[in-house]
Design an enzyme around this catalytic site. Structure first.
Site, short mmCIF file in Angstrom:
data_model
loop_
_atom_site.label_atom_id
_atom_site.label_comp_id
_atom_site.label_asym_id
_atom_site.label_seq_id
_atom_site.Cartn_x
_atom_site.Cartn_y
_atom_site.Cartn_z
N GLU A 154 0.80 -1.22 0.00
CA GLU A 154 0.00 0.00 0.00
C GLU A 154 0.84 1.28 0.00
OE1 GLU A 154 -3.62 2.05 2.61
OE2 GLU A 154 -2.27 0.64 3.59
N GLU A 253 -12.54 3.16 5.06
CA GLU A 253 -11.46 3.44 6.02
C GLU A 253 -11.41 4.95 6.26
OE1 GLU A 253 -6.93 1.81 6.62
OE2 GLU A 253 -7.33 3.14 4.94
#
Length: 270
Positions: A154, A253
């Site tokens: 990520e 998120e």
């Protein structure tokens, strides 16, 4: 004409429903109408006791939700840590955590595991850290691939010493691991918030790396609140992901700007 795949949404219970004890959050997500949840590493140590692991797994099962994503242990996130993968002094800690994390995931049917790369460490050459990261990611991906799971890499914003900032940065790491180890069970975690904040061209990243994207997360900017509170054209990007064939989970998120329930009003479940 074949229609674009429908997107599926999972609540990140490490950042949403934080007014509740962690083990009560999966049930809260279910009550809010969601079938899946995801978590950052949910324990205080990389090697939690059996009782802690059992309680976490039981909370997921009892809520009747799917665990769609789970982070490997990543250090002290509030304190500024951003993963152990490339951190020489804590490499063994990451390796010990692989079996624990994947064991939880395999038992709960999770197939996506986020391995935060780690900050640059003072006094250690970046090339040395990158070599270590490639070795550790290969170990994790080999183990994950044994039951059809994927290790995610990520790009992250808000951490000056974290070296992966764009989709291309993460894909370069994935490509290196594949080339050096032959392991293919790695994928890009495309967090639309982090990519935007870092100045990446999100539409281009979706088009260029569609086959690499294995998980998606969303939040708006500024504020990292729910979509619709800021400047990111999230509906557009989700449409582009669908058009590119993405049919995986989209992790919510974000920090809700108000009550949790109100932060879901933007969703289009179609």
């Amino acid at each position: 004409m074949e229609s674009a795949p429908r997107l599926r949404y999972a609540v990140n219970c490490s950042i949403l429903f934080t007014e509740l004890p962690l083990l009560e959050r999966p049930e809260a997500a279910r009550s809010a109408g969601f079938d899946a949840v995801e978590f950052w590493w949910p324990f205080d140590t990389g090697l939690p006791g059996d009782a802690e692991v059992d309680a976490f797994e039981r909370a997921i099962r009892d809520a009747g939700v799917q665990l769609a994503g789970l982070n490997f242990a990543a250090g002290d996130l509030p304190g500024g840590d951003r993963g152990l993968v490339s951190w020489p002094q804590r490499s063994l800690e990451f390796r010990d955590n692989i079996a624990v994390t994947l064991g939880i995931g395999e038992r709960l049917g999770c197939r996506a595991f986020n391995a935060l790369y780690g900050n640059r460490v003072e006094g250690v050459a970046p090339a040395e850290q990158d070599e270590l990261a490639a070795e550790n990611l290969a170990l994790a991906a080999t183990a994950a691939g044994s039951f059809g799971a994927t290790v995610l890499v990520e790009p992250v914003s808000g951490a000056d010493r974290y070296p992966l900032r764009t989709a291309a940065d993460a894909v370069d790491v994935i490509t290196r691991v594949e080339r050096e180890s032959g392991v293919t069970s790695l994928g890009l975690l495309a967090d639309l918030y982090h990519l935007t904040v870092n100045g990446d061209d999100v539409s281009k990243a979706i088009t260029t790396y569609a086959e690499r994207i294995a998980h998606v997360q969303v939040a708006d900017t500024p504020g990292r609140n729910e979509p619709g509170t800021g400047e990111i054209p999230i509906d557009q990007y989700l449409g582009e992901l669908r058009a590119a064939g993405y049919d995986g989970w989209v992790g919510l998120e974000y920090k809700p700007s108000g009550p949790n329930a109100g932060s879901f009003a933007w969703l289009h479940r179609n």
